[in-house]
Design an enzyme around this catalytic site. Structure first.
Site, mmCIF file in Angstrom:
data_model
loop_
_atom_site.group_PDB
_atom_site.id
_atom_site.type_symbol
_atom_site.label_atom_id
_atom_site.label_comp_id
_atom_site.label_asym_id
_atom_site.label_seq_id
_atom_site.Cartn_x
_atom_site.Cartn_y
_atom_site.Cartn_z
ATOM 1 N N GLU A 258 -10.010 -16.190 -34.763
ATOM 2 C CA GLU A 258 -11.266 -15.538 -35.194
ATOM 3 C C GLU A 258 -12.444 -16.503 -35.095
ATOM 4 O OE1 GLU A 258 -11.115 -12.475 -35.350
ATOM 5 O OE2 GLU A 258 -8.943 -12.234 -35.588
ATOM 6 N N GLU A 296 -12.348 -11.801 -26.126
ATOM 7 C CA GLU A 296 -10.958 -12.198 -26.330
ATOM 8 C C GLU A 296 -10.649 -13.480 -25.559
ATOM 9 O OE1 GLU A 296 -9.575 -10.442 -28.563
ATOM 10 O OE2 GLU A 296 -7.498 -11.184 -28.531
#
Lengths: 508, 508
Positions: A258, A296
């Protein structure tokens, strides 16, 4: 600010506030607040949509485009706004309403079906959702494949054809590599599951995230059921994780993942704040990253390429040992590195290792592409799922809860989003290879625990541009090529050769 | 829902979201988020104001009023909306803008002036603020006194005349009682300042707040620099407190105070959710309480009338001792009760005890009334402040930081809000007297730690009505009278007679 910029700034403000409502609901809100929060969210997203579809906004964007220099950032912003507005106008209002209603009912049914392991309870809702999604794809428009229209919502420019070519190289490689790895002795795993205090886990994870460059003056870490990153401009980028007292890697690599997303958002140029180029107008979502796959690529790069490297743990394992002296007393840095890189086929995607994760994704993408194309019906789905799980991962699915019902995505209508996970892996390897070429000292600086040079290069090449460029353009500018699996395949082969003592021949 | 209700619901949603933005900024937001959060808040409040002043909203309210039964809840809602819209329309746009700009500059100057103890640095900003506030009062309209218009923003129906009559009874009584108390031996205070762990303080404060009836399924407690309560509908009502490791009563009574506010909000009828009757349209603030004073009556009632009573500590002191075994080992419940009710004049309002607090308020109200009337100029303010502090509390003000510069209110233009603290005290005593009359068993049930009967009565009489009735109407319905200081004066006299061993004659 011209009229277009002013209107865009207000829309971005509303999208940031919608993000805050979502963050609060998932991390802070008491359970009782749920129904009225849903109404508040509906009101605000309705307002944002009204502003977006206001004919005055389209006129302002046209005026801005007519005076902007072709190819300039200002022109890009106006073009993106016009593209989004015109796409949204192509979707009939009754379809938008039906999708929202079906999504709400389908998610309730999915929760219930998963709890009971009863696919039949979910099937009619999914059939309806697939039908509406096909109508959505037709409304948005497509040339070769209806799935292309859905891909465009998450990964502008990506096509079903490109994806097929990508998978045709990835899948045989992964299956072969998995077979080789499984034939070798497996690493020690016992110490990963000892009793790890949550407070110390948080300290370690945050220290490592800050070391890689996550700025807590513009961020914070909270706990939530499912980890996520979310931003309300680059000045406030928050991450969450989930702690398991009996499993250290979960929160640790979750936070590094994250934080990778977050560094992307924190690195967007301040000049793009409150602009179209930090707004996903089609998704009504404030975000600075170019696409889901590009995003991502950065979470994976920091989590896997940096965070699971041998050098990372040679450097940081002593700190982990200091925080967990009894739990890690009999463990070496090398054992730790081997353990957090173990390959172990599992039924559940979110528990998968770096190698088998792509196999989970390709399974889903192939199935949802077939659903959207009409080549597979919903009743046929569980059998197709189970057959592929056995073929690729060698696992028998004991029940649908641990099979076709495990992900929320289809109940939420998120067809087209799964590919971005694997596309992200591929892009991460391409970007990292380019960084290695541009920074001859990269390996040595990472070994010294200096993450600034890599972060600065990524910021310069990717982060600061926000959504100015498409993922394809970012790849072209940075690597000179489009999407190319070669660096990713080479990285995985080399990695598992080192970890499992495979010969070069086995992984060629 | 008719068109008026639908529009009112959307406006209330936006006000609730504005409250969430404020809560997050004060409890969770990283420091870096401040500038872009300010823009998001400005955009959203601008949108809320646009919806409120949309001519279609006024027409919808008129239509709703014309079909509602006179005196009904529906009629009340329409009347309140029309009243707010028409009042806001009377305020010129340039005045609203000037107030916002002056407020922003004045708050910065106040922070700086307070840090340096330099009133001169703040004075020109305050002069401008007073000038603009007088123009605001004129725009809103008033009959007897311009301050009446400002009072109406916080306490509908309250006038400067009524306030003057109230103070003429309160001030001599308080000054006389203070003299009597100060002539008596003072209680033990040493143990209040021992080392109290913050985690245990939180446990104790939350347990007591839950015992009185604060529902954590629809609420939560956080830390913040200044304690507050805020709601996003009755289903999500949050409180904050501030912990001092070296002073137990701060967080303890702070939480009981905010929980009193919160129980009011949680007790509003669900039928009023998302309506005008849980919206302060003039203040662009989502709130279910009838007025600031009515709200304060409930926080004070639960904090002081219940939480500082002898019965409360006879019941709960053992739990406090269990959580703080060493700190409270040599203390009795009676000593604890006496200590948390000590009277001790202080320079700082927010540190004041129950008796001297009103003296701080009356000082401020008399000075701000004179400022608004033009009877006092800003340069004369510090001297007037210091003279009154010495006259009433016997304290010499050493510097302006601990004097006229201590409160944020004037820099924020909140003229007219100070009276609501003392009005709340007076109302609390009236409501409590009415509860005693209605519930003959009240004292015994409180002694048993049963707070449900009192809370149920208050909910029935006050909480559930939201903003349907004015404070005056609530008093009339509940006590048969308007604002009346007699119960409050009797309560204080009796209380300090018990605590300080005064004779009845001394306190008559």
């Amino acid at each position: 600010m011209n009229d277009f910029q002013h209107r865009s700034a207000e829309i971005n403000d509303l999208l940031c506030i919608l993000n805050l409502l979502a963050w609060d609901a998932r991390t802070q809100m008491p359970a009782g607040g749920s129904p009225t929060r849903a109404q508040q969210t509906a009101t605000l997203s309705g307002l944002a949509q009204r502003q977006l579809l206001d004919p005055a906004y389209e006129r302002a964007a046209e005026a801005a485009l007519s005076t902007a220099e072709p190819g300039s950032v200002a022109a890009r912003a106006a073009e993106q706004a016009l593209g989004a507005v015109r796409a949204l106008r192509r979707v009939p209002e009754d379809l938008t309403r039906d999708l929202a209603l079906t999504k709400s009912a389908a998610q309730d049914a999915w929760v219930e079906a998963r709890a009971r392991g009863d696919f039949g309870h979910f099937a009619p809702h999914l059939t309806r959702m697939v039908d509406l999604t096909r109508r959505l794809a037709d409304a948005l428009g497509h040339r070769e494949h209806p799935y292309d229209a859905l891909l465009g919502l998450y990964e502008p420019g990506l096509t079903t054809r490109t994806l097929g070519e990508l998978f045709s190289q990835l899948r045989p490689h992964h299956l072969s590599l998995l077979r080789d790895v499984q034939a070798r002795p497996q690493p020690r795993l016992d110490f990963l599951a000892r009793d790890y205090g949550v407070a110390e886990q948080e300290v370690l994870a945050l220290e490592l995230a800050q070391a890689t460059g996550y700025d807590l003056a513009r961020g914070r870490l909270d706990a939530s059921a499912h980890p996520f990153e979310i931003s309300f401009t680059r000045e406030d980028v928050r991450i969450t994780t989930r702690y398991r007292p009996d499993f250290l890697p979960g929160a640790l690599f979750g936070v590094l993942h994250e934080a990778g997303h977050a560094m992307y958002e924190q690195g967007v140029s301040p000049e793009l704040t409150r602009s179209v180029l930090t707004s996903d107008l089609l998704g009504l979502y404030a975000v600075g990253g170019a696409s889901y796959g590009t995003h991502e690529s950065q979470s994976r790069l920091w989590e896997n390429r940096v965070g699971r490297s041998r050098a990372f743990w040679d450097r940081h394992f002593p700190r982990a040992q200091a925080l967990f002296p009894s739990q890690l007393a009999d463990v070496t840095a090398e054992e730790f590195w081997r353990a957090v890189n173990r390959v172990q086929p599992s039924l559940i995607r979110v528990e998968a290792d770096e190698l088998t994760y792509d196999l989970h994704i390709m399974l889903r993408v192939d199935l949802e592409t077939a659903l959207i194309a009409g080549d597979l019906t919903v009743p046929e789905l569980p059998e197709a799922w189970n057959a592929r799980m056995e073929a690729d991962l060698g696992l028998k699915v004991p029940d649908d809860a641990r099979g076709v019902l495990q992900d929320i995505h289809w109940s939420a209508g998120l067809f087209g989003s799964f590919p971005t996970y694997t596309v992200g892996n591929v892009m991460a390897a391409q970007f990292f290879e380019a960084a290695q070429a541009a920074l001859p000292d990269l390996g040595a600086s990472l070994a010294r625990g200096e993450y600034g040079p890599l972060r600065t290069w990524l910021t310069e090449q990717i982060y600061r541009h926000g959504r100015t460029y498409t993922p394809h353009e970012l790849l072209e500018r940075t690597t000179g090529r489009g999407l190319d699996p070669a660096p990713y395949l080479a990285y995985l082969s080399g990695k598992y050769r080192d970890l499992y003592g495979l010969t070069a021949k086995e992984t060629a």
